[in-house]
Design an enzyme around this catalytic site. Structure first.
Site, PDB file in Angstrom:
ATOM      1  N   ASN A  80       0.766  -1.306  -0.125  1.00  0.00           N
ATOM      2  CA  ASN A  80      -0.029   0.013  -0.121  1.00  0.00           C
ATOM      3  C   ASN A  80       0.899   1.320  -0.043  1.00  0.00           C
ATOM      4  O   ASN A  80       0.182   2.485  -0.350  1.00  0.00           O
ATOM      5  CB  ASN A  80      -0.762  -0.022   1.278  1.00  0.00           C
ATOM      6  N   SER A 130      -2.985   2.862  -9.310  1.00  0.00           N
ATOM      7  CA  SER A 130      -3.668   4.138  -9.383  1.00  0.00           C
ATOM      8  C   SER A 130      -4.246   4.280 -10.734  1.00  0.00           C
ATOM      9  O   SER A 130      -3.579   3.380 -11.696  1.00  0.00           O
ATOM     10  CB  SER A 130      -2.692   5.365  -9.057  1.00  0.00           C
ATOM     11  N   TYR A 146       4.854   9.814 -10.946  1.00  0.00           N
ATOM     12  CA  TYR A 146       3.999   8.915 -10.116  1.00  0.00           C
ATOM     13  C   TYR A 146       3.072   7.866 -11.013  1.00  0.00           C
ATOM     14  O   TYR A 146       3.018   6.850 -10.598  1.00  0.00           O
ATOM     15  CB  TYR A 146       3.056   9.904  -9.245  1.00  0.00           C
ATOM     16  N   LYS A 150       3.257   3.795 -11.194  1.00  0.00           N
ATOM     17  CA  LYS A 150       1.870   3.213 -10.682  1.00  0.00           C
ATOM     18  C   LYS A 150       1.410   2.290 -11.811  1.00  0.00           C
ATOM     19  O   LYS A 150       1.338   0.967 -11.790  1.00  0.00           O
ATOM     20  CB  LYS A 150       0.618   3.855 -10.324  1.00  0.00           C
ATOM     21  N   VAL A 179      -8.962   9.274  -3.621  1.00  0.00           N
ATOM     22  CA  VAL A 179      -9.436   9.006  -2.151  1.00  0.00           C
ATOM     23  C   VAL A 179      -8.640  10.146  -1.267  1.00  0.00           C
ATOM     24  O   VAL A 179      -7.411  10.474  -1.389  1.00  0.00           O
ATOM     25  CB  VAL A 179      -8.571   7.641  -1.884  1.00  0.00           C
ATOM     26  N   THR A 181      -6.987  11.519   1.334  1.00  0.00           N
ATOM     27  CA  THR A 181      -5.803  10.832   2.132  1.00  0.00           C
ATOM     28  C   THR A 181      -4.543  12.128   2.467  1.00  0.00           C
ATOM     29  O   THR A 181      -4.975  13.236   1.813  1.00  0.00           O
ATOM     30  CB  THR A 181      -5.147   9.723   1.731  1.00  0.00           C
TER      31      THR A 181
END
Length: 227
Positions: A80, A130, A146, A150, A179, A181
């Site tokens: 994760n 992602s 990023y 992913k 999400v 976060t």
């Protein structure tokens, strides 16, 4: 009734990882929580004997995790942990690019490779990818490193599924949409995601412990956005 499982979670100190840890513990599972920051996890461990906390940087020496796993059988691995820098590809430093790939794709590969001897006979690996790494999905400026890391994690999941199937180890990737976060808030201040961390943790917990047995080598979109 689901039999209690032993589940490893990286990036477990906050966001989806922390919510997932609490969710699985509430269901009676045992959790090995891995993170560089462990203050909140250690407080949680004081109230629950089924939580083991390992303070470790997953991009460096993995021996603390391996030593802990030696006398165990781990049923599920949830990779994760993630690292995101929102910056134009023209402005990214080499270190920022390397670090995103080290955390997002190289670390999961190393973790699974090191833990193979300590996985149970019907184990699974769930890599948290992602939607940004899915071909044809909406792309956003600032996320080149990023999203591509992913995307690499998703393809790694397919490859690991093929290589590990003879060991009866399944591997899938969940490609998450936005999400709410701490990582998202830091990268996109003021943006409000349609899904809360606890909601996504509930979905991931169900997938890992129940429905993942129906999948192997799949990249599964988990997003309310289109495309």
């Amino acid at each position: 009734m689901i039999a209690p499982k032993r589940i490893l979670i990286t990036g477990a100190s906050k966001g989806i990882g922390f919510a997932l840890t609490k969710r699985l513990l509430s269901q009676g599972h045992s959790v090995i929580a891995v993170s560089r920051s462990t203050t909140d996890l250690e407080l949680l461990a004081q109230k629950n004997d089924h939580l083991a906390v390992i303070r470790m940087d997953i991009t460096e020496d993995l021996s603390p995790l391996v030593e802990h796993a030696k006398n165990l059988k781990i049923d599920h691995v949830v990779n994760n942990a993630g690292y995101l820098v929102n910056k134009s590809i023209l402005d990214h430093s080499d270190e920022e690019i390397f670090n995103q790939f080290k955390v997002n794709v190289i670390a999961p590969m190393r973790i699974v490779r090191h833990l193979i001897p300590y996985l149970s006979d019907d184990a699974s690996v769930c890599n948290i990818s992602s939607m940004g790494g899915v071909q044809g999905s909406a792309k956003f400026p600032g996320l080149a490193a990023y999203s591509s890391s992913k995307g690499a994690l998703s393809i790694l999941s397919e490859c690991m599924a093929e290589e590990l199937k003879e060991r009866n180890i399944r591997c899938n990737a969940l490609a998450l949409g936005a999400v709410q976060t701490e990582m998202l808030e830091s990268a996109f201040p003021g943006y409000e995601a349609p899904i809360q961390a606890a909601e996504m943790a509930e979905y991931i917990a169900e997938f890992v412990t129940v429905t993942s047995r129906f999948y192997n080598g799949k990249i599964l979109p988990v997003s309310v956005s289109t495309p």
